[in-house]
Design a protein around this motif. Structure first.
Motif, PDB file in Angstrom:
ATOM      1  N   TRP A   6      48.936  24.397  72.044  1.00 17.52           N
ATOM      2  CA  TRP A   6      49.535  23.814  73.240  1.00 17.52           C
ATOM      3  C   TRP A   6      48.718  24.189  74.481  1.00 17.52           C
ATOM      4  O   TRP A   6      48.406  23.338  75.307  1.00 17.52           O
ATOM      5  CB  TRP A   6      50.990  24.271  73.399  1.00 17.52           C
ATOM      6  N   HIS A   7      48.363  25.461  74.605  1.00 17.18           N
ATOM      7  CA  HIS A   7      47.585  25.907  75.765  1.00 17.18           C
ATOM      8  C   HIS A   7      46.199  25.250  75.803  1.00 17.18           C
ATOM      9  O   HIS A   7      45.723  24.861  76.867  1.00 17.18           O
ATOM     10  CB  HIS A   7      47.447  27.435  75.775  1.00 17.18           C
ATOM     11  N   ASN A  44      46.621  21.626  76.807  1.00 15.10           N
ATOM     12  CA  ASN A  44      46.965  21.515  78.226  1.00 15.10           C
ATOM     13  C   ASN A  44      45.715  21.544  79.104  1.00 15.10           C
ATOM     14  O   ASN A  44      45.758  21.115  80.252  1.00 15.10           O
ATOM     15  CB  ASN A  44      47.930  22.633  78.621  1.00 15.10           C
ATOM     16  N   ARG A  45      44.601  22.004  78.550  1.00 13.06           N
ATOM     17  CA  ARG A  45      43.334  22.037  79.281  1.00 13.06           C
ATOM     18  C   ARG A  45      42.421  20.873  78.884  1.00 13.06           C
ATOM     19  O   ARG A  45      41.265  20.834  79.262  1.00 13.06           O
ATOM     20  CB  ARG A  45      42.647  23.378  79.061  1.00 13.06           C
ATOM     21  N   HIS A 100      48.649  17.553  87.207  1.00 12.84           N
ATOM     22  CA  HIS A 100      48.697  18.764  86.382  1.00 12.84           C
ATOM     23  C   HIS A 100      49.653  19.803  86.940  1.00 12.84           C
ATOM     24  O   HIS A 100      49.486  20.977  86.680  1.00 12.84           O
ATOM     25  CB  HIS A 100      47.298  19.399  86.310  1.00 12.84           C
TER      26      HIS A 100
END
Length: 167
Positions: free
Chosen positions: A93-94, A97-98, A158
């Protein structure tokens, strides 16, 4: 110069004379039209009707029916692991997210080597070890339906106050 006008996916590859191969990293495997030279020296013009992601094991059909094999080149990547499936999903997920291209396996995720992301992963309790291997990232939700690959464009916020486009 002879042209390669058709991409044949690995799962649809039948009989044909493979006369050379091209070894390309992930960035060089998204192509439509470019002069290429195989490992064996065969020069040809890749001239596809639309931009496509050339995957490991695919073939390029030359105008005369001969084939050029596509091979994914080894690249410097990070192999990301976690203590359990839930922790790995959190790391995915992290990374997502980028907007980092990622190859997702059952027990590990692979991304292009980046020391900042390696520290982020370690800070979140995961491991990030350098490896050298072909990179086969996910094609994405908006990828070409026929091949399951491609790129998309989207605009979004974002939550950090900045707004921008991605190609």
């Amino acid at each position: 110069m002879i042209r390669a006008t058709r991409l044949i996916r690995a799962d649809a590859l039948g009989a044909g004379e493979i006369v050379d191969r091209v070894v390309l990293d992930h960035g060089d495997r998204h192509r439509r039209r470019v002069a290429m030279r195989g490992v064996g020296g065969l020069a040809f013009l890749l001239d596809l009707p639309e931009a496509s992601v050339l995957e490991d094991g695919d073939a390029l059909a030359l105008e005369d029916g001969r084939l050029v094999w596509v091979e994914a080149a080894p690249e410097r990547l990070l192999e990301i692991r976690a203590e359990d499936a839930r922790a790995l999903k959190r790391l995915i997920w992290h990374i997502g997210n980028r907007h980092i291209p990622a190859e997702i396996g059952d027990e590990a995720v692979f991304i292009v080597h980046d020391h900042v992301l390696a520290e982020m992963v370690r800070g979140l309790g995961g491991s990030a070890e350098p490896v050298e291997r072909p990179f086969r990232p996910e094609g994405g939700a908006y990828a070409g339906a026929a091949a399951g690959h491609g790129h998309h464009r989207h605009d979004h916020d974002h939550h950090g106050g900045h707004h921008h486009d991605h190609d």
